[in-house]
Scaffold this motif. Structure first.
Motif, short mmCIF file in Angstrom:
data_model
loop_
_atom_site.label_atom_id
_atom_site.label_comp_id
_atom_site.label_asym_id
_atom_site.label_seq_id
_atom_site.Cartn_x
_atom_site.Cartn_y
_atom_site.Cartn_z
N ALA A 274 -7.28 38.48 -0.38
CA ALA A 274 -6.65 39.78 -0.17
C ALA A 274 -5.96 39.84 1.19
O ALA A 274 -4.88 40.41 1.34
N SER A 275 -6.57 39.22 2.20
CA SER A 275 -5.97 39.19 3.54
C SER A 275 -4.70 38.36 3.56
O SER A 275 -3.75 38.69 4.28
N VAL A 276 -4.67 37.27 2.79
CA VAL A 276 -3.45 36.46 2.69
C VAL A 276 -2.31 37.30 2.12
O VAL A 276 -1.17 37.24 2.60
N MET A 277 -2.62 38.10 1.11
CA MET A 277 -1.61 39.00 0.54
C MET A 277 -1.09 39.96 1.60
O MET A 277 0.12 40.19 1.71
N TYR A 278 -1.99 40.51 2.38
CA TYR A 278 -1.64 41.51 3.38
C TYR A 278 -0.87 40.91 4.54
O TYR A 278 0.11 41.49 5.03
N LEU A 279 -1.27 39.70 4.98
CA LEU A 279 -0.69 39.08 6.17
C LEU A 279 0.58 38.30 5.90
O LEU A 279 1.45 38.21 6.78
N ILE A 280 0.69 37.71 4.73
CA ILE A 280 1.80 36.80 4.46
C ILE A 280 2.75 37.36 3.41
O ILE A 280 3.97 37.38 3.63
N VAL A 281 2.21 37.81 2.30
CA VAL A 281 3.07 38.21 1.18
C VAL A 281 3.83 39.50 1.47
O VAL A 281 5.05 39.57 1.25
N THR A 282 3.14 40.52 1.97
CA THR A 282 3.79 41.81 2.21
C THR A 282 4.93 41.72 3.22
O THR A 282 6.04 42.20 2.94
#
Length: 311
Positions: A274-282
């Protein structure tokens, strides 16, 4: 293991990403590509807004600051993560860890406030179109942006000072791939009641107030549109607010998945994903969201490329 104060700590160990050794190279290439895309997309938006006079409006002024914040937000954690993946050296110095805590909170908070300011800008544009240029004057825009950066600095400094008072064991393992505030608190051998209370009260206010502002702005916009309902007005509102609304949903959706949904379970791997989504994807998606359906940015990009090719 003995509990030591911050002055005697030299480094922490990061858990890293839950990736199998045979998948390390593929994941490294994927994340590097996503990070470079984030940098290129956001920096290009900043450059276009800077160079094209058609984009010298409040909406794009706020967007340029959002793009700058997104670039910085990803740069706080992703380069260190990529280095760790490549070298398999998962340690981080105490000073670097505290710096990550500060800047991670800082740029996350800047995004939060900027999205609220952008919602207010759209509210004025739809509800007071004839007075838009008067209400959203340059002085107000500068004041709002300065307030976003200043309040974010105060917010992150408060939490960083409290973290700096904690003690840690000699070989502290941070159960994450970067120094997330909640992960650092879990790793401390000190009483973190005060830290958690400040997160709940002050952090909650800094999240709820901007979100309430966004929600209130859109409620007012919907009410204004419904007064004189027409396909043209709805189409104009969607073209004006669609990108911002999508980014708001993406931003708060990923926050909820990181700090509410995933943390309610026992799987640390889900927290990290979930943090990867927040930090990289968004941050990577934001430039595409704002440019794909935006005629002004498309035209500015075409003019920029045309000028470079035929100059």
């Amino acid at each position: 293991m003995s509990c030591q104060n911050q002055s005697s700590m030299s480094e922490f160990l990061l858990q890293g990403l839950p990736v199998q050794p045979e998948q390390q190279r593929m994941c490294f290439t994927l994340f590097l590509g996503m990070y470079l895309t984030t940098m290129l997309g956001n920096l290009l938006i900043i450059l276009l807004i800077r160079l094209d006079s058609r984009l010298h409006t409040p909406m794009y002024f706020f967007l340029s600051h959002l793009a700058l914040s997104d670039v910085s937000f990803s740069s706080v954690t992703v380069p260190k993560m990529l280095i760790n993946m490549q070298t398999q050296h998962l340690s981080i110095s105490y000073s670097d860890c505290v710096s990550q805590v500060y800047f991670y909170l800082f740029f996350a908070c800047v995004d939060n406030f900027l999205l609220a300011v952008m919602a207010y800008d759209r509210y004025v544009a739809i509800c007071f179109p004839l007075h838009y240029t008067v209400k959203m004057n340059p002085e107000l825009c500068i004041f709002l942006v300065t307030g976003c950066w200043f309040l974010s600095g105060v917010h992150s400094l408060l939490h960083t000072i409290l973290v700096d008072q904690l003690s840690f064991s000699t070989k502290t393992l941070i159960p994450h791939f970067f120094c997330d505030l909640t992960a650092v608190l879990k790793s401390s051998c000190s009483d973190t009641t005060l830290n958690e209370l400040v997160i709940f009260v002050e952090g909650g206010l800094f999240l709820i107030i901007p979100f309430s502002g966004i929600l209130g702005s859109y409620i007012c916009m919907v009410a204004t549109i419904l007064k004189v309902l027409s396909i043209k007005r709805i189409s104009k509102a969607l073209s004006t607010c669609g990108s911002h609304l999508f980014v708001v949903a993406l931003y708060y959706g990923t926050i909820a998945s990181v700090y509410f949904v995933s943390s309610s379970g026992k799987s640390k791997e889900k927290d990290i994903i979930a943090s990867v989504m927040y930090l990289i994807v968004t941050p990577m998606l934001n430039p595409f969201i704002y440019s794909l359906r935006n005629k002004d940015i498309k035209c500015a990009f075409v003019d920029f490329v045309w000028a470079k090719v035929f100059s």
